[in-house]
Design a protein around this motif. Structure first.
Motif, PDB file in Angstrom:
ATOM      1  N   TYR A   9       1.199   4.209  -3.026  1.00 31.43           N
ATOM      2  CA  TYR A   9       0.932   5.649  -2.880  1.00 31.43           C
ATOM      3  C   TYR A   9       2.207   6.471  -3.060  1.00 31.43           C
ATOM      4  O   TYR A   9       2.171   7.558  -3.629  1.00 31.43           O
ATOM      5  CB  TYR A   9       0.256   5.945  -1.536  1.00 31.43           C
TER       6      TYR A   9
ATOM      7  N   GLY B  20       5.088   7.228   8.914  1.00 30.67           N
ATOM      8  CA  GLY B  20       4.965   6.069   9.804  1.00 30.67           C
ATOM      9  C   GLY B  20       3.675   5.310   9.560  1.00 30.67           C
ATOM     10  O   GLY B  20       2.774   5.807   8.878  1.00 30.67           O
ATOM     11  N   ASP B  21       3.626   4.108  10.103  1.00 34.48           N
ATOM     12  CA  ASP B  21       2.445   3.251   9.970  1.00 34.48           C
ATOM     13  C   ASP B  21       1.502   3.530  11.150  1.00 34.48           C
ATOM     14  O   ASP B  21       1.746   3.079  12.266  1.00 34.48           O
ATOM     15  CB  ASP B  21       2.903   1.787   9.960  1.00 34.48           C
ATOM     16  N   CYS B  22       0.441   4.268  10.864  1.00 35.68           N
ATOM     17  CA  CYS B  22      -0.490   4.697  11.934  1.00 35.68           C
ATOM     18  C   CYS B  22      -1.244   3.533  12.558  1.00 35.68           C
ATOM     19  O   CYS B  22      -1.920   3.707  13.568  1.00 35.68           O
ATOM     20  CB  CYS B  22      -1.581   5.608  11.382  1.00 35.68           C
TER      21      CYS B  22
ATOM     22  N   ILE C 255       2.153   6.658   5.798  1.00 38.57           N
ATOM     23  CA  ILE C 255       3.127   5.564   5.673  1.00 38.57           C
ATOM     24  C   ILE C 255       3.989   5.715   4.420  1.00 38.57           C
ATOM     25  O   ILE C 255       5.080   5.159   4.351  1.00 38.57           O
ATOM     26  CB  ILE C 255       2.380   4.197   5.676  1.00 38.57           C
ATOM     27  N   ALA C 256       3.496   6.478   3.429  1.00 37.46           N
ATOM     28  CA  ALA C 256       4.202   6.585   2.144  1.00 37.46           C
ATOM     29  C   ALA C 256       5.214   7.734   2.177  1.00 37.46           C
ATOM     30  O   ALA C 256       4.832   8.903   2.255  1.00 37.46           O
ATOM     31  CB  ALA C 256       3.194   6.783   1.013  1.00 37.46           C
TER      32      ALA C 256
ATOM     33  N   VAL D 183       0.849  -1.197   0.000  1.00 33.46           N
ATOM     34  CA  VAL D 183       0.000   0.000   0.000  1.00 33.46           C
ATOM     35  C   VAL D 183       0.887   1.250   0.000  1.00 33.46           C
ATOM     36  O   VAL D 183       0.691   2.170  -0.799  1.00 33.46           O
ATOM     37  CB  VAL D 183      -0.949  -0.002   1.228  1.00 33.46           C
TER      38      VAL D 183
ATOM     39  N   SER E  48       4.707  10.465  -0.390  1.00 35.04           N
ATOM     40  CA  SER E  48       3.574  11.363  -0.139  1.00 35.04           C
ATOM     41  C   SER E  48       3.927  12.397   0.922  1.00 35.04           C
ATOM     42  O   SER E  48       3.585  13.576   0.792  1.00 35.04           O
ATOM     43  CB  SER E  48       2.345  10.565   0.307  1.00 35.04           C
TER      44      SER E  48
ATOM     45  N   LYS F 169     -14.961  16.239   2.036  1.00 36.24           N
ATOM     46  CA  LYS F 169     -13.971  16.470   3.099  1.00 36.24           C
ATOM     47  C   LYS F 169     -14.075  17.909   3.621  1.00 36.24           C
ATOM     48  O   LYS F 169     -13.999  18.143   4.825  1.00 36.24           O
ATOM     49  CB  LYS F 169     -12.563  16.170   2.577  1.00 36.24           C
TER      50      LYS F 169
ATOM     51  N   ARG G 273      -4.418  -4.431  14.020  1.00 37.09           N
ATOM     52  CA  ARG G 273      -4.217  -3.133  13.360  1.00 37.09           C
ATOM     53  C   ARG G 273      -5.433  -2.229  13.521  1.00 37.09           C
ATOM     54  O   ARG G 273      -5.305  -1.026  13.771  1.00 37.09           O
ATOM     55  CB  ARG G 273      -3.898  -3.332  11.873  1.00 37.09           C
TER      56      ARG G 273
ATOM     57  N   GLN H 197      -8.988  10.319   6.169  1.00 37.02           N
ATOM     58  CA  GLN H 197      -9.783  10.368   4.930  1.00 37.02           C
ATOM     59  C   GLN H 197      -9.322   9.319   3.924  1.00 37.02           C
ATOM     60  O   GLN H 197      -8.170   9.289   3.517  1.00 37.02           O
ATOM     61  CB  GLN H 197      -9.675  11.771   4.309  1.00 37.02           C
TER      62      GLN H 197
ATOM     63  N   ALA I  95      -2.928   9.375   7.912  1.00 37.82           N
ATOM     64  CA  ALA I  95      -2.853   9.019   6.489  1.00 37.82           C
ATOM     65  C   ALA I  95      -3.148  10.266   5.650  1.00 37.82           C
ATOM     66  O   ALA I  95      -4.012  10.258   4.777  1.00 37.82           O
ATOM     67  CB  ALA I  95      -3.808   7.873   6.164  1.00 37.82           C
ATOM     68  N   CYS I  96      -2.375  11.305   5.921  1.00 37.21           N
ATOM     69  CA  CYS I  96      -2.636  12.631   5.332  1.00 37.21           C
ATOM     70  C   CYS I  96      -2.288  12.696   3.850  1.00 37.21           C
ATOM     71  O   CYS I  96      -2.661  13.640   3.157  1.00 37.21           O
ATOM     72  CB  CYS I  96      -1.840  13.700   6.069  1.00 37.21           C
ATOM     73  N   GLY I  97      -1.558  11.694   3.348  1.00 37.59           N
ATOM     74  CA  GLY I  97      -1.194  11.680   1.933  1.00 37.59           C
ATOM     75  C   GLY I  97      -0.308  12.858   1.570  1.00 37.59           C
ATOM     76  O   GLY I  97       0.578  13.256   2.346  1.00 37.59           O
TER      77      GLY I  97
ATOM     78  N   ALA J 297      -8.742   6.155   4.188  1.00 41.70           N
ATOM     79  CA  ALA J 297      -7.585   5.359   4.605  1.00 41.70           C
ATOM     80  C   ALA J 297      -7.827   4.410   5.779  1.00 41.70           C
ATOM     81  O   ALA J 297      -7.017   3.507   5.991  1.00 41.70           O
ATOM     82  CB  ALA J 297      -6.433   6.292   4.962  1.00 41.70           C
TER      83      ALA J 297
HETATM   84  N1  SAM Z   1      -6.079  11.319   3.353  1.00 42.95           N
HETATM   85  C1  SAM Z   1      -5.495  11.693   2.071  1.00 42.95           C
HETATM   86  C2  SAM Z   1      -6.535  12.391   1.213  1.00 42.95           C
HETATM   87  O1  SAM Z   1      -7.727  12.305   1.522  1.00 42.95           O
HETATM   88  O2  SAM Z   1      -6.150  13.016   0.239  1.00 42.95           O
HETATM   89  C3  SAM Z   1      -4.900  10.494   1.334  1.00 42.95           C
HETATM   90  C4  SAM Z   1      -5.869   9.411   0.960  1.00 42.95           C
HETATM   91  S1  SAM Z   1      -5.157   8.078   0.023  1.00 42.95           S
HETATM   92  C5  SAM Z   1      -6.557   7.404  -0.778  1.00 42.95           C
HETATM   93  C6  SAM Z   1      -4.814   6.865   1.264  1.00 42.95           C
HETATM   94  C7  SAM Z   1      -3.587   7.186   2.098  1.00 42.95           C
HETATM   95  O3  SAM Z   1      -3.484   6.271   3.182  1.00 42.95           O
HETATM   96  C8  SAM Z   1      -2.279   7.088   1.320  1.00 42.95           C
HETATM   97  O4  SAM Z   1      -1.584   8.308   1.399  1.00 42.95           O
HETATM   98  C9  SAM Z   1      -1.542   5.959   2.034  1.00 42.95           C
HETATM   99  O5  SAM Z   1      -0.140   6.085   1.992  1.00 42.95           O
HETATM  100  C10 SAM Z   1      -2.123   6.075   3.436  1.00 42.95           C
HETATM  101  N2  SAM Z   1      -1.954   4.888   4.272  1.00 42.95           N
HETATM  102  C11 SAM Z   1      -2.308   3.619   3.987  1.00 42.95           C
HETATM  103  N3  SAM Z   1      -1.977   2.792   4.996  1.00 42.95           N
HETATM  104  C12 SAM Z   1      -1.417   3.562   5.963  1.00 42.95           C
HETATM  105  C13 SAM Z   1      -0.869   3.287   7.243  1.00 42.95           C
HETATM  106  N4  SAM Z   1      -0.821   2.045   7.704  1.00 42.95           N
HETATM  107  N5  SAM Z   1      -0.380   4.314   7.981  1.00 42.95           N
HETATM  108  C14 SAM Z   1      -0.397   5.577   7.492  1.00 42.95           C
HETATM  109  N6  SAM Z   1      -0.888   5.893   6.274  1.00 42.95           N
HETATM  110  C15 SAM Z   1      -1.407   4.904   5.519  1.00 42.95           C
END
Ligand code: SAM
Length: 327
Positions: A27, A129-131, A95-96, A23, A99, A54, A164, A152, A72-74, A154
């Motif tokens: 991203y 980091g992995d939230c 996590i990415a 994942v 991003s 949003k 998890r 959002q 998961a702010c992207g 995620a």
């Molecule tokens: N929240 C942002 C937005 O609305 O624009 C990004 C949404 S995107 C569809 C999903 C996001 O979740 C990605 O940036 C991805 O890297 C993040 N993500 C997925 N698993 C995650 C994890 N375990 N910890 C932190 N971020 C994570």
């Protein structure tokens, strides 16, 4: 009452870690689009609708001066929305690595492809980091408590295992102040399972999205039998190609209650649009985003296939129990 405030170490197996990496890599690899590329996207109107949803959530629940946690702010696509709400502090985690790098660039204002703008007025901390694995109450001990947390598109990435999912909710619960709110948007399990039941095989979709379930779900009865780990592959044209997990709503609600949340509301995106397009300020917002149609239909400028893809999502608002401090 429950063993869930994060005292024990939740264990993860290798395959869960591999999926989380998959994942993250997906991203991370998605580079920033130019304004022209964005406008040419086959799902540009769906993207605009999702930004509207949003923005509405943020306008409804953020208060001036709030401390915000964006899980998961992207790439920081919501920074401008938070700025408009005049928040006081922002922490974004994703996590990415790619991003977070883009998010940092956007926050610093040096290379925003979408709009050149003044610097943001609020201080921010951006972390990779992995939230859904890391104990954020430790990492963010200095930054807490937060008034509002947003996750959002995620939270469903946490539903691969019970550990998890619990970590996700334990993190948010530990970091929010009493009375604080948790807002989010995620796939609507009821819609996805209904579409799967109606499908001929283990896949369904249209010209903009597709969903595939693994063979192990061929009896299609997993809904009541498995609370976590129901994996499918999701493809959204020009946006997503990822393993994702079903978040059965009753499981989400009861787990959230275990972590001291009460449900304020949960609404499918179609219902959300119908309800909030009754308010003139949100109609104006839709117009400014360029997703307002010329008829009376909620669908606005979305194509029928985009509108069906919008139906796959729901938004939720949870409130952390307890009274906010008076001072
Ligand atoms: N929240 C942002 C937005 O609305 O624009 C990004 C949404 S995107 C569809 C999903 C996001 O979740 C990605 O940036 C991805 O890297 C993040 N993500 C997925 N698993 C995650 C994890 N375990 N910890 C932190 N971020 C994570």
């Amino acid at each position: 009452r429950h063993n869930s405030q994060g005292d024990e170490n939740f264990l993860e197996d290798e395959s869960t870690k591999n999926y989380a990496r998959k994942v993250a890599d997906h991203y991370s690899a998605r580079s920033n689009q130019t304004l022209e590329e964005r406008e040419a996207s086959p799902i540009i109107h769906l993207k605009k609708l999702n930004n509207w949803i949003k923005s509405v959530l943020i306008q409804l629940y953020a208060r001036r001066g709030d401390a915000v946690l964006d899980l998961a702010c992207g790439k920081g696509g919501d920074l401008i929305k938070w700025d408009k709400a005049k928040i006081g502090y922002y922490v974004g985690i994703d996590i990415a690595e790619g991003s977070i790098k883009d998010c940092r660039t956007r926050y610093n204002g040096d290379a925003d492809h979408h709009q050149r703008r003044k610097k943001f007025t609020f201080p921010a901390r951006l972390l990779c980091g992995d939230c859904y694995e890391v104990r954020l109450d430790k990492v963010l001990a200095e930054d807490a408590p937060f008034d509002i947390c947003s996750c959002q598109f995620a939270l469903h990435y946490s539903w691969s295992t019970e550990a998890r999912a619990r970590r996700a909710l334990a993190n948010v619960s530990a970091l929010l102040r009493p009375g604080g709110v948790f807002i989010g948007t995620m796939p609507d399990a009821n819609v996805i399972t209904k579409k799967l039941r109606e499908a001929e095989g283990l896949t369904f979709g249209n010209s903009v999205y597709s969903v595939w379930f693994d063979k192990e779900f061929s009896d299609k009865k997993f809904k009541s039998s498995r609370p976590f780990g129901i994996k499918y592959t999701f493809h959204l044209e020009d946006a997503v190609d990822c393993p994702e997990w079903i978040v059965p709503f009753h499981v989400f609600k009861s787990l959230a209650e275990e972590y001291d949340f009460e449900l304020v509301f949960a609404k499918n995106s179609h219902e959300f649009v119908h309800e909030y397009m009754k308010r003139s300020e949100f109609v104006d917002l839709m117009r400014r985003l360029g997703a307002l149609g010329d008829g009376n239909q909620d669908q606005g400028t979305l194509s029928p296939d985009e509108w069906e893809a919008a139906y796959l999502y729901m938004s939720f608002v949870l409130r952390k129990r307890g009274e906010p401090d008076k001072n």
